[in-house]
Design a protein around this motif. Structure first.
Motif, PDB file in Angstrom:
ATOM      1  N   LEU A  92     -97.801 -80.324  56.500  1.00 13.35           N
ATOM      2  CA  LEU A  92     -96.594 -80.244  57.188  1.00 13.35           C
ATOM      3  C   LEU A  92     -95.978 -79.916  56.534  1.00 13.35           C
ATOM      4  O   LEU A  92     -95.962 -79.777  54.545  1.00 13.35           O
ATOM      5  CB  LEU A  92     -96.372 -81.422  57.113  1.00 13.35           C
ATOM      6  CG  LEU A  92     -97.760 -82.062  58.703  1.00 13.35           C
ATOM      7  CD1 LEU A  92     -97.045 -83.807  59.324  1.00 13.35           C
ATOM      8  CD2 LEU A  92     -97.918 -81.421  59.662  1.00 13.35           C
ATOM      9  N   HIS A  93     -94.681 -79.372  56.606  1.00 12.83           N
ATOM     10  CA  HIS A  93     -93.307 -79.138  56.113  1.00 12.83           C
ATOM     11  C   HIS A  93     -92.051 -79.767  56.596  1.00 12.83           C
ATOM     12  O   HIS A  93     -90.964 -78.688  57.376  1.00 12.83           O
ATOM     13  CB  HIS A  93     -93.385 -77.205  56.478  1.00 12.83           C
ATOM     14  CG  HIS A  93     -94.729 -76.670  56.060  1.00 12.83           C
ATOM     15  ND1 HIS A  93     -94.855 -76.613  54.812  1.00 12.83           N
ATOM     16  CD2 HIS A  93     -96.013 -76.475  56.806  1.00 12.83           C
ATOM     17  CE1 HIS A  93     -95.780 -75.820  54.103  1.00 12.83           C
ATOM     18  NE2 HIS A  93     -96.491 -75.423  55.909  1.00 12.83           N
ATOM     19  N   PRO A  94     -91.303 -80.709  55.409  1.00 15.46           N
ATOM     20  CA  PRO A  94     -90.936 -81.524  56.041  1.00 15.46           C
ATOM     21  C   PRO A  94     -89.118 -80.622  55.835  1.00 15.46           C
ATOM     22  O   PRO A  94     -88.932 -79.734  54.671  1.00 15.46           O
ATOM     23  CB  PRO A  94     -90.511 -82.756  55.111  1.00 15.46           C
ATOM     24  CG  PRO A  94     -91.755 -83.095  54.484  1.00 15.46           C
ATOM     25  CD  PRO A  94     -92.572 -81.555  55.377  1.00 15.46           C
ATOM     26  N   LEU A  95     -88.496 -80.832  56.583  1.00 15.03           N
ATOM     27  CA  LEU A  95     -86.835 -80.048  56.120  1.00 15.03           C
ATOM     28  C   LEU A  95     -85.746 -80.653  54.949  1.00 15.03           C
ATOM     29  O   LEU A  95     -86.241 -81.864  55.020  1.00 15.03           O
ATOM     30  CB  LEU A  95     -86.263 -80.858  57.568  1.00 15.03           C
ATOM     31  CG  LEU A  95     -85.215 -79.748  57.990  1.00 15.03           C
ATOM     32  CD1 LEU A  95     -84.774 -78.448  58.478  1.00 15.03           C
ATOM     33  CD2 LEU A  95     -83.827 -80.793  58.612  1.00 15.03           C
ATOM     34  N   LEU A  96     -85.310 -79.802  54.419  1.00 13.66           N
ATOM     35  CA  LEU A  96     -84.573 -80.041  53.653  1.00 13.66           C
ATOM     36  C   LEU A  96     -83.510 -79.631  54.261  1.00 13.66           C
ATOM     37  O   LEU A  96     -82.426 -79.327  53.931  1.00 13.66           O
ATOM     38  CB  LEU A  96     -84.246 -78.825  52.270  1.00 13.66           C
ATOM     39  CG  LEU A  96     -85.659 -79.536  51.397  1.00 13.66           C
ATOM     40  CD1 LEU A  96     -86.061 -77.756  50.943  1.00 13.66           C
ATOM     41  CD2 LEU A  96     -85.540 -79.973  50.967  1.00 13.66           C
ATOM     42  N   VAL A  97     -82.611 -81.538  53.801  1.00 12.55           N
ATOM     43  CA  VAL A  97     -80.531 -81.429  54.483  1.00 12.55           C
ATOM     44  C   VAL A  97     -79.611 -81.355  53.347  1.00 12.55           C
ATOM     45  O   VAL A  97     -80.114 -82.848  52.755  1.00 12.55           O
ATOM     46  CB  VAL A  97     -81.478 -82.596  55.119  1.00 12.55           C
ATOM     47  CG1 VAL A  97     -79.910 -82.383  55.706  1.00 12.55           C
ATOM     48  CG2 VAL A  97     -81.596 -82.309  56.389  1.00 12.55           C
ATOM     49  N   GLU A  98     -79.233 -80.516  53.253  1.00  6.94           N
ATOM     50  CA  GLU A  98     -78.577 -80.534  51.811  1.00  6.94           C
ATOM     51  C   GLU A  98     -77.839 -81.330  51.615  1.00  6.94           C
ATOM     52  O   GLU A  98     -77.033 -82.046  52.710  1.00  6.94           O
ATOM     53  CB  GLU A  98     -77.703 -79.531  51.541  1.00  6.94           C
ATOM     54  CG  GLU A  98     -76.471 -78.953  50.480  1.00  6.94           C
ATOM     55  CD  GLU A  98     -76.051 -78.092  49.536  1.00  6.94           C
ATOM     56  OE1 GLU A  98     -75.783 -77.881  48.672  1.00  6.94           O
ATOM     57  OE2 GLU A  98     -76.171 -76.916  50.228  1.00  6.94           O
ATOM     58  N   GLY A  99     -77.774 -82.688  50.255  1.00  9.82           N
ATOM     59  CA  GLY A  99     -76.744 -83.989  50.370  1.00  9.82           C
ATOM     60  C   GLY A  99     -75.842 -83.848  49.273  1.00  9.82           C
ATOM     61  O   GLY A  99     -75.896 -82.407  48.957  1.00  9.82           O
ATOM     62  N   ARG A 100     -75.261 -84.545  48.819  1.00  4.91           N
ATOM     63  CA  ARG A 100     -74.385 -84.427  47.727  1.00  4.91           C
ATOM     64  C   ARG A 100     -74.865 -84.703  46.494  1.00  4.91           C
ATOM     65  O   ARG A 100     -75.898 -85.883  45.703  1.00  4.91           O
ATOM     66  CB  ARG A 100     -72.869 -85.554  47.992  1.00  4.91           C
ATOM     67  CG  ARG A 100     -72.272 -85.305  48.910  1.00  4.91           C
ATOM     68  CD  ARG A 100     -71.562 -87.318  49.181  1.00  4.91           C
ATOM     69  NE  ARG A 100     -70.456 -87.207  47.796  1.00  4.91           N
ATOM     70  CZ  ARG A 100     -69.940 -86.734  48.052  1.00  4.91           C
ATOM     71  NH1 ARG A 100     -68.716 -85.934  48.561  1.00  4.91           N
ATOM     72  NH2 ARG A 100     -68.830 -86.754  46.546  1.00  4.91           N
TER      73      ARG A 100
END
Length: 237
Positions: free
Chosen positions: A205-213
């Motif tokens: 599976l390929h999890p989503l990357l969510v940009e953080g601080r």
């Protein structure tokens, strides 16, 4: 792939059984003092007032002498499970408890005990974006530094292109049933996973990357404690 439904409760899992030997301190890093409270208390506070969170599960070492003396000021239910020798074992123990409390479709946020500076806006963004995703996802920041690959002698073998590279952060957010199954498979097959996303990657599976601080730092070395205190006090001010 169709978007996942947005139903399901939200739980937090914090593996806190590590010794933190690189800190060279007299106690695990989660119990070091930071701006008047322990690191672990600051970490718990990141989730304590979030309206979506149903409860928190901490994985604590069986012989932890510091946990019994810690007085928590958290309104949410806090459950404790035995920690394992590896992170994946600690997280799986927590998920086994949640399997009895919740549903496979519930969401789980796994967060490092030594990341006390999670911004609320990052947490809200992660939840909002990931609960629309069929796989799940993690907070991360793009790599900005030049990346070097070392050889066996500790010399530079080559420079690695940084395009598309990200630093993985936490929380990492996945469905309870999916994450539990992926971790169980990885452990049974002897695969070493260093974070929860790795278990899903092993399952194809390929999890989503969510940009953080970038100030969502993990306290690992002594100098990190000073930097974390700087970030915390600046935010409080």
């Amino acid at each position: 792939m169709n978007p996942a439904r947005t139903d399901g409760d939200l739980w937090v899992v914090i593996p806190a059984a590590g010794l933190g030997t690189r800190m060279a301190a007299d106690r695990p890093k989660q119990y070091l003092m930071l701006a008047g409270r322990t690191v672990l208390e600051h970490t718990l506070a990141c989730f304590a007032e979030h309206p979506r969170v149903r409860g928190i599960v901490l994985a604590i070492a069986l012989d932890d002498p510091f946990w019994p003396d810690l007085v928590l000021d958290v309104a949410l239910p806090v459950h404790v499970v035995p920690g394992g020798e590896e992170r994946a074992e600690s997280v799986l123990n927590a998920l086994d408890l949640l399997a009895a409390l919740g549903q496979p479709s519930d969401w789980v946020l796994v967060h490092d005990a030594a990341r006390p500076n999670l911004a609320r806006e990052d947490l809200d963004r992660l939840v909002a974006e990931v609960e629309q995703d069929a796989v799940g996802g993690i907070l991360a920041v793009p790599v900005r530094d030049t990346m070097k690959r070392a050889d066996e002698e500790g010399r530079i073998a080559r420079t690695e292109p940084r395009d598309g590279l990200w630093h993985a952060l936490t929380p990492q957010m996945f469905r309870l049933g999916l994450l539990r199954g992926c971790l169980q498979r990885a452990l049974e097959e002897g695969v070493r996973v260093t974070d929860e996303a790795s278990a899903l990657e092993y399952a194809g599976l390929h999890p989503l990357l969510v940009e953080g601080r970038a100030d969502n730092i993990k306290i690992t070395r002594p100098e990190d404690l000073e930097l974390a205190e700087f970030f915390l006090t600046r935010r409080q001010a």
